[in-house]
Design a protein around this motif. Structure first.
Motif, PDB file in Angstrom:
ATOM      1  N   UNK A 162       0.825  -1.205   0.000  1.00 53.88           N
ATOM      2  CA  UNK A 162       0.000   0.000   0.000  1.00 53.88           C
ATOM      3  C   UNK A 162       0.861   1.258   0.000  1.00 53.88           C
ATOM      4  N   UNK A 163       1.947   1.212   0.752  1.00 54.10           N
ATOM      5  CA  UNK A 163       2.845   2.358   0.804  1.00 54.10           C
ATOM      6  C   UNK A 163       3.480   2.611  -0.564  1.00 54.10           C
ATOM      7  N   UNK A 164       3.899   1.539  -1.240  1.00 52.58           N
ATOM      8  CA  UNK A 164       4.506   1.677  -2.565  1.00 52.58           C
ATOM      9  C   UNK A 164       3.504   2.261  -3.563  1.00 52.58           C
ATOM     10  N   UNK A 165       2.260   1.819  -3.490  1.00 53.23           N
ATOM     11  CA  UNK A 165       1.229   2.357  -4.376  1.00 53.23           C
ATOM     12  C   UNK A 165       1.018   3.846  -4.093  1.00 53.23           C
ATOM     13  N   UNK A 166       1.040   4.214  -2.803  1.00 52.30           N
ATOM     14  CA  UNK A 166       0.903   5.624  -2.434  1.00 52.30           C
ATOM     15  C   UNK A 166       2.055   6.459  -2.988  1.00 52.30           C
ATOM     16  N   UNK A 167       3.234   5.851  -3.122  1.00 52.52           N
ATOM     17  CA  UNK A 167       4.388   6.546  -3.699  1.00 52.52           C
ATOM     18  C   UNK A 167       4.240   6.753  -5.206  1.00 52.52           C
ATOM     19  N   UNK A 168       3.263   6.080  -5.807  1.00 51.98           N
ATOM     20  CA  UNK A 168       3.087   6.196  -7.242  1.00 51.98           C
ATOM     21  C   UNK A 168       3.827   5.136  -8.038  1.00 51.98           C
ATOM     22  N   UNK A 169       4.209   4.047  -7.394  1.00 47.87           N
ATOM     23  CA  UNK A 169       4.914   2.960  -8.083  1.00 47.87           C
ATOM     24  C   UNK A 169       3.932   2.223  -8.987  1.00 47.87           C
ATOM     25  N   UNK A 170       4.285   2.080 -10.259  1.00 55.99           N
ATOM     26  CA  UNK A 170       3.398   1.454 -11.238  1.00 55.99           C
ATOM     27  C   UNK A 170       3.778   0.008 -11.549  1.00 55.99           C
TER      28      UNK A 170
END
Length: 414
Positions: A162-170
Motif C-alpha cells: 500500500x505504501x509503494x502504491x501511495x508513492x506512485x509505483x506502477x
C-alpha cells in the motif's frame, strides 16, 4: 535457473534483510537453482574462499549508518562475472550501489530484474546528516526513479504494498512474506545451556528483546514497561540481545530507571544463536512502529514464544490468537500482556489455541516462501520475454538524475 541476487546488505551483518536473503538463497538452492550473491565487502566477513558463489566488491560504511555499507567500484567486474554465470534473472534487494549494478546487468544481458522492498526509509532518513540531505518526502521520488525498468516487485506485507502504491509505483507488486525456519532439530535449542551462561535459574521469568539497538525500535518503552513488571514479578529478567547505535542510550535509560540488576545486555547475537534465545524467553516484546514485517516476531513464534508488539497491517493478519501473542495500540499498553504471559508460564498454563500456531507456521515457513518467490521468477521471465518492458533506455542514469535533483532542491531550501 541461474539467479543473481544484488544487495548492499548481507551476512555477517545482522538485519532482517540479510536474514531474508540467506533464507531465500537456501530455499532456491534446495529447489535445484543456482544462486549467486553480489554484495559489499565487510570487515567481519570470511575470506571469499569460504563463501562459494558470493562475490564481494570494495565498499565503505554508509553515511550516518556505519553498520551498513555501500560499494563504490566494481561495475565492470560485475558485468563480466554476470555474463560468465549466464544469469536468467536479477533480483535486487537494496536500492543503492549493488541494486544499481544489478539493474545495469539485467539491461546488458536482456534479462528481467525484480526487486524486494524491505525497508520503510521514511523512518531512517534522519541517519543521513540529520535528514537534511534526504527527507521523508524524497523517498517516493527516489523509489519511482529506481523502479524504472523493473519487471516486478516483491513486498513482504500488504502495509508495504500500500505504501509503494501511495508513492506512485506502477510496477506490478506481489505480496510474499519472508519465510523463517519452522522445523528446528532438537539440538538447535541450546536454551538450557544459555540460561546457565547468563546466570539465570531454570525458573527465572524472562522477557526478551532481540534485534538491532536503534532509536526507531523504541526500546526505551520496553524498559519502562519492564520496570512496572518488576513491581509484581521482582525476579523477572529482561534480556536485550543485539547491538547498534542506540546501545549507550539504552544502557543509560535502564540505569536511570534503576533496573540494571534485572537487565542483561548480551551484545551482538549471531543468527544461529537467536533460536535458543527465543526458546529461553517466556515472552518476546517490541515497541517498534517502523517494521515492514518484523522477522524477529515470526522467528519468536517458531520457538513457541508469545509476542507482545504494536498493531500493524501485517501482524494483525498473523497474531490472531493469544497462543501467538497480543498486539497493542500504544507502547503504554505493553505492561499487561507481558505480565499475563509471564504469570501464565509461572503457573504452568498455556494461553489460547495451539492449533492456530500450526496454521500460521505453515504460512511463514521458509519452504513456502521459497516456492512463492520461484513462481514469481518464472512469471517475471515469461512476461519479460513477451515484450520489451524497459520503460527508460538508461534507467540507472535516470535514477541518478532524479536523486541528485532532489538533493540539490533540499539544499536550496535549507
Amino acid at each position: 535457473m541461474n539467479v543473481g541476487i544484488f544487495t548492499d546488505t548481507y551476512l555477517p551483518q545482522l538485519s532482517g534483510v540479510a536474514t531474508s536473503i540467506e533464507t531465500l538463497r537456501k530455499q532456491l538452492e534446495r529447489q535445484g537453482h543456482h544462486v549467486y550473491i553480489f554484495t559489499s565487502t565487510d570487515p567481519n566477513a570470511p575470506e571469499r574462499i569460504d563463501e562459494p558463489n558470493v562475490y564481494r566488491f570494495a565498499s565503505i560504511p554508509f553515511v550516518g549508518f556505519k553498520e551498513r555499507r555501500v560499494t563504490y567500484r566494481g561495475g565492470l567486474q560485475v558485468q563480466e562475472i554476470s555474463k560468465e554465470l549466464n544469469l536468467d534473472i536479477v533480483h535486487t534487494q537494496t536500492e543503492f550501489s549493488l541494486g544499481l549494478f544489478g539493474k545495469s546487468v539485467a539491461r546488458a544481458l536482456h534479462i528481467p530484474v525484480v526487486h524486494t522492498y524491505h525497508t520503510n526509509y521514511e523512518d531512517y532518513t534522519h541517519y543521513i546528516f540529520n535528514g537534511r540531505i534526504i527527507r521523508p518526502g524524497s523517498v517516493g521520488v527516489i523509489l519511482r526513479g529506481y523502479t524504472y525498468g523493473l519487471t516486478g516487485m516483491i513486498a513482504p506485507s500488504e502495509q508495504t504494498r500500500s505504501q509503494l502504491i501511495d508513492y506512485g509505483i506502477k510496477v506490478p507488486i506481489e505480496i510474499i512474506p519472508t519465510g523463517v525456519k519452522v522445523l528446528h532439530a532438537p539440538e538447535e535449542d541450546q536454551s538450557t545451556a544459555l540460561r546457565q551462561k547468563l546466570g539465570l535459574k531454570s525458573t527465572t521469568p524472562v522477557v526478551l528483546s532481540l534485534g538491532r539497538l536503534a532509536f526507531e525500535k523504541n526500546i526505551e518503552a520496553v524498559l519502562e514497561s519492564f520496570a512496572e513488571i518488576l513491581d509484581d514479578i521482582p525476579e523477572a529478567q529482561l534480556i536485550i540481545a543485539g547491538d547498534g547505535p542506540a546501545e549507550s542510550a539504552i544502557h543509560d535509560h535502564a540505569a536511570a530507571l534503576e533496573i540494571m540488576d534485572n537487565v542483561i545486555f548480551t551484545g551482538y547475537v549471531d543468527h544461529e544463536s537467536a533460536y535458543s534465545y527465543y526458546c529461553l524467553a517466556d515472552v518476546f516484546v517490541s515497541a517498534s512502529e517502523s517494521e515492514t514485517q518484523g522477522l524477529t516476531y515470526i522467528e519468536a513464534m517458531t520457538g513457541s514464544t508469545p509476542v507482545v508488539a504494536m498493531h500493524s497491517p501485517y501482524l494483525d493478519t498473523v497474531i490472531t490468537d493469544e497462543n501467538l501473542g497480543t498486539l497493542v495500540s500504544d507502547p503504554n499498553e505493553l505492561v499487561e500482556p507481558m505480565r499475563k504471559y509471564l504469570l501464565a508460564t509461572m503457573a504452568g498454563k498455556t494461553l489460547g489455541d495451539p492449533t492456530t500456531r500450526a496454521n500460521i507456521l505453515h504460512e511463514i515457513d521458509e519452504r513456502t516462501f521459497g516456492q512463492r518467490v520461484e513462481a514469481f521468477y518464472q512469471e517475471a521471465i515469461a512476461v519479460y520475454h513477451e515484450g520489451d518492458l524497459e520503460e527508460v533506455e538508461n534507467a540507472d542514469a535516470e535514477y541518478a538524475r532524479i536523486f541528485s535533483r532532489r538533493i540539490f532542491k533540499n539544499k536550496r531550501n535549507d
